[in-house]
Design a protein around this motif. Structure first.
Motif, PDB file in Angstrom:
ATOM      1  N   THR A 109     -51.087 -94.303   8.300  1.00  0.00           N
ATOM      2  CA  THR A 109     -50.005 -95.243   8.356  1.00  0.00           C
ATOM      3  C   THR A 109     -49.418 -95.374   6.828  1.00  0.00           C
ATOM      4  N   PHE A 110     -50.195 -95.204   5.756  1.00  0.00           N
ATOM      5  CA  PHE A 110     -49.939 -95.423   4.692  1.00  0.00           C
ATOM      6  C   PHE A 110     -49.582 -94.269   4.037  1.00  0.00           C
ATOM      7  N   THR A 111     -49.740 -93.020   4.701  1.00  0.00           N
ATOM      8  CA  THR A 111     -48.946 -91.731   4.335  1.00  0.00           C
ATOM      9  C   THR A 111     -47.516 -91.694   4.618  1.00  0.00           C
ATOM     10  N   ALA A 112     -47.483 -92.307   5.767  1.00  0.00           N
ATOM     11  CA  ALA A 112     -45.749 -92.693   6.212  1.00  0.00           C
ATOM     12  C   ALA A 112     -45.224 -93.938   5.485  1.00  0.00           C
ATOM     13  N   VAL A 113     -46.027 -94.959   5.056  1.00  0.00           N
ATOM     14  CA  VAL A 113     -45.468 -96.064   4.246  1.00  0.00           C
ATOM     15  C   VAL A 113     -45.183 -95.327   2.909  1.00  0.00           C
ATOM     16  N   GLU A 114     -45.738 -94.446   2.209  1.00  0.00           N
ATOM     17  CA  GLU A 114     -45.445 -93.911   0.994  1.00  0.00           C
ATOM     18  C   GLU A 114     -44.087 -93.146   1.040  1.00  0.00           C
ATOM     19  N   SER A 115     -44.091 -92.260   1.990  1.00  0.00           N
ATOM     20  CA  SER A 115     -42.722 -91.604   2.361  1.00  0.00           C
ATOM     21  C   SER A 115     -41.511 -92.796   2.207  1.00  0.00           C
ATOM     22  N   GLY A 116     -41.810 -93.740   3.236  1.00  0.00           N
ATOM     23  CA  GLY A 116     -40.604 -94.905   3.377  1.00  0.00           C
ATOM     24  C   GLY A 116     -40.517 -95.215   1.979  1.00  0.00           C
ATOM     25  N   VAL A 117     -41.348 -95.629   1.134  1.00  0.00           N
ATOM     26  CA  VAL A 117     -40.995 -96.308  -0.323  1.00  0.00           C
ATOM     27  C   VAL A 117     -40.253 -95.390  -1.113  1.00  0.00           C
ATOM     28  N   THR A 243     -33.217 -91.779 -15.615  1.00  0.00           N
ATOM     29  CA  THR A 243     -33.708 -92.899 -14.680  1.00  0.00           C
ATOM     30  C   THR A 243     -34.298 -92.309 -13.515  1.00  0.00           C
ATOM     31  N   CYS A 244     -33.652 -91.165 -13.168  1.00  0.00           N
ATOM     32  CA  CYS A 244     -33.999 -90.431 -11.924  1.00  0.00           C
ATOM     33  C   CYS A 244     -34.952 -89.386 -12.141  1.00  0.00           C
ATOM     34  N   VAL A 245     -35.375 -88.985 -13.259  1.00  0.00           N
ATOM     35  CA  VAL A 245     -36.473 -87.729 -13.282  1.00  0.00           C
ATOM     36  C   VAL A 245     -37.687 -88.260 -13.027  1.00  0.00           C
ATOM     37  N   SER A 246     -38.330 -89.759 -13.400  1.00  0.00           N
ATOM     38  CA  SER A 246     -39.382 -90.221 -13.077  1.00  0.00           C
ATOM     39  C   SER A 246     -39.660 -90.131 -11.495  1.00  0.00           C
ATOM     40  N   HIS A 247     -38.506 -90.735 -10.852  1.00  0.00           N
ATOM     41  CA  HIS A 247     -38.782 -90.772  -9.221  1.00  0.00           C
ATOM     42  C   HIS A 247     -38.670 -89.206  -8.756  1.00  0.00           C
ATOM     43  N   ILE A 248     -38.141 -88.053  -9.313  1.00  0.00           N
ATOM     44  CA  ILE A 248     -38.233 -87.095  -9.005  1.00  0.00           C
ATOM     45  C   ILE A 248     -39.210 -86.173  -9.152  1.00  0.00           C
ATOM     46  N   CYS A 249     -39.969 -86.540 -10.137  1.00  0.00           N
ATOM     47  CA  CYS A 249     -41.261 -86.301 -10.602  1.00  0.00           C
ATOM     48  C   CYS A 249     -42.485 -86.747  -9.393  1.00  0.00           C
ATOM     49  N   VAL A 250     -42.189 -87.479  -9.094  1.00  0.00           N
ATOM     50  CA  VAL A 250     -43.090 -88.493  -7.924  1.00  0.00           C
ATOM     51  C   VAL A 250     -42.844 -87.878  -6.652  1.00  0.00           C
ATOM     52  N   ILE A 251     -41.536 -87.644  -6.161  1.00  0.00           N
ATOM     53  CA  ILE A 251     -41.317 -87.184  -5.046  1.00  0.00           C
ATOM     54  C   ILE A 251     -41.849 -85.845  -4.696  1.00  0.00           C
ATOM     55  N   LEU A 252     -41.683 -84.835  -5.715  1.00  0.00           N
ATOM     56  CA  LEU A 252     -42.063 -83.491  -5.493  1.00  0.00           C
ATOM     57  C   LEU A 252     -43.430 -83.138  -5.118  1.00  0.00           C
ATOM     58  N   PRO A 253     -44.421 -83.774  -5.872  1.00  0.00           N
ATOM     59  CA  PRO A 253     -45.909 -83.468  -5.668  1.00  0.00           C
ATOM     60  C   PRO A 253     -46.378 -84.100  -4.180  1.00  0.00           C
ATOM     61  N   PHE A 254     -45.609 -85.252  -3.651  1.00  0.00           N
ATOM     62  CA  PHE A 254     -46.068 -85.649  -2.674  1.00  0.00           C
ATOM     63  C   PHE A 254     -45.378 -84.616  -1.350  1.00  0.00           C
ATOM     64  N   TYR A 255     -44.121 -84.390  -1.450  1.00  0.00           N
ATOM     65  CA  TYR A 255     -43.733 -83.667  -0.197  1.00  0.00           C
ATOM     66  C   TYR A 255     -43.996 -82.246  -0.275  1.00  0.00           C
ATOM     67  N   SER A 257     -46.835 -80.897  -1.538  1.00  0.00           N
ATOM     68  CA  SER A 257     -47.968 -80.828  -0.819  1.00  0.00           C
ATOM     69  C   SER A 257     -48.238 -81.124   0.571  1.00  0.00           C
ATOM     70  N   ALA A 258     -47.460 -82.313   0.931  1.00  0.00           N
ATOM     71  CA  ALA A 258     -47.432 -82.555   2.438  1.00  0.00           C
ATOM     72  C   ALA A 258     -46.826 -81.426   3.241  1.00  0.00           C
ATOM     73  N   LEU A 259     -45.883 -80.668   2.662  1.00  0.00           N
ATOM     74  CA  LEU A 259     -45.198 -79.629   3.572  1.00  0.00           C
ATOM     75  C   LEU A 259     -46.287 -78.340   3.675  1.00  0.00           C
ATOM     76  N   PHE A 260     -46.947 -78.146   2.220  1.00  0.00           N
ATOM     77  CA  PHE A 260     -47.825 -77.168   2.370  1.00  0.00           C
ATOM     78  C   PHE A 260     -48.925 -77.172   3.594  1.00  0.00           C
ATOM     79  N   THR A 261     -49.532 -78.615   3.304  1.00  0.00           N
ATOM     80  CA  THR A 261     -50.545 -79.102   4.504  1.00  0.00           C
ATOM     81  C   THR A 261     -50.100 -78.775   5.840  1.00  0.00           C
TER      82      THR A 261
END
Length: 315
Positions: A109-117, A243-255, A257-261
């Motif tokens: 559930t919270f994996t999906a929530v993290e993606s949504g946030v 202002t966008c760099v921080s968000h991109i740095c957060v997005i990349l590790p999540f997606y 690693s998710a794609l690799f898994t």
């Protein structure tokens, strides 16, 4: 009476989580960096939540979504790390059937929530840069709250059927889960019945969530990039880009690693199982650890408020 008993699903009282199969001797030492990462995740995300809650100047959409992300990371990491450390250090791998389903529910559930946030944060950056004068009216406090509730509701409604379907299945005598936590497909493998419905539903949920969220994120940043490149002022361009760099740095590790898994789980049968389990563990632990560090270091306004918060506490 016999007919009633025959319709009752056969469920084991508990499962046995192995941890990292193939690394049983090494996992005692692997637990130490995991524990350090978990401590950083908990401390960092709690500091973010306190700073955003106590500082009224941070009650803006960007920081409110960041608070949602911090809360999600706390729930996600805490739902699996304490039990994982107990397995690694004390061999305490037994987990009750209901407890396993609860852990499965919170993790997915919270994996999906993290993606949504993360998707909502991309939308916030889009409106902030492309429509700065209308940003506060479009993403008002009621709208931010509604988006947060919608993302949470989506995760609950999509993952609940997984647990319901598993609860109605007959399980075999074999109750060993070759994983460090109760992951959906790892539990499905222990079912004695046909599990095609479970597998198809899990696949559809993963595709639906990832496709929608990633599409919104990519479109948002494509339009942001287009708008930023039109800016004539170098200072404004740098500020908008930063202002966008921080968000991109957060997005990349999540997606990433998710794609690799996901690809490893579906197609990487030649990859050793312990590599798959390690990546799956890091997939749930690395983002909660990195997120507060990235935002705390790269966002000046937030960094300044955290410094003030520590000074008030006399630290």
């Amino acid at each position: 009476m016999s007919s009633l008993n025959s319709t009752t699903p056969s469920q084991p009282p508990s499962f046995l989580l192995l941890g990292i199969p193939g690394l049983e001797k090494e996992q005692f030492w692997i637990a130490f960096p995991f524990c350090i990462m978990y401590a950083i995740a908990v401390l960092g995300n709690i500091i973010l939540l306190i700073a955003i809650k106590t500082e009224s100047s941070l009650h803006e959409p960007m920081y409110l979504f960041l608070a949602m992300l911090a809360f999600t990371d706390l729930v996600l990491s805490t739902s699996m790390l304490p039990k994982m450390l107990a397995i690694f250090w004390w061999g305490s791998g037994e987990i009750g059937f209901v407890s396993c389903l609860v852990q499965l529910f919170f993790v997915h559930t919270f994996t999906a929530v993290e993606s949504g946030v993360l998707m909502a944060m991309a939308l916030d950056r889009y409106f902030a840069i492309c429509y700065p004068l209308r940003h506060s009216s479009i993403l008002s406090m009621p709208m931010v709250t509604a988006l947060g509730n919608l993302v949470l509701l989506r995760g609950v409604l999509m993952v609940s059927p997984m647990c319901f379907l598993l609860h109605r299945k007959d399980f075999c005598q074999h109750r060993v889960i070759s994983h460090s936590y109760c992951e959906h497909m790892a539990v499905v493998k222990l079912v004695c019945e046909d599990t095609r419905v479970n597998a198809i539903y899990c696949f559809l949920v993963a595709i639906a969530v990832a496709t929608f969220d990633i599409t919104v994120i990519v479109l948002s940043y494509t339009m942001i990039l287009t708008a930023v490149l039109r800016l004539s002022s170098c200072n404004t361009l740098h500020k908008a880009f930063n202002t966008c760099v921080s968000h991109i740095c957060v997005i990349l590790p999540f997606y990433v690693s998710a794609l690799f898994t996901y690809l490893n789980h579906r197609f990487g049968h030649s990859i050793p199982q312990h590599i798959h389990i390690l990546v799956a563990n890091l997939y749930l632990l690395v983002p909660p650890t990195l997120n507060p560090i990235i935002y705390g270091m790269r966002t000046k306004q937030l960094r300044d408020k955290i410094v003030v918060l520590f000074q008030r506490k006399g630290i």
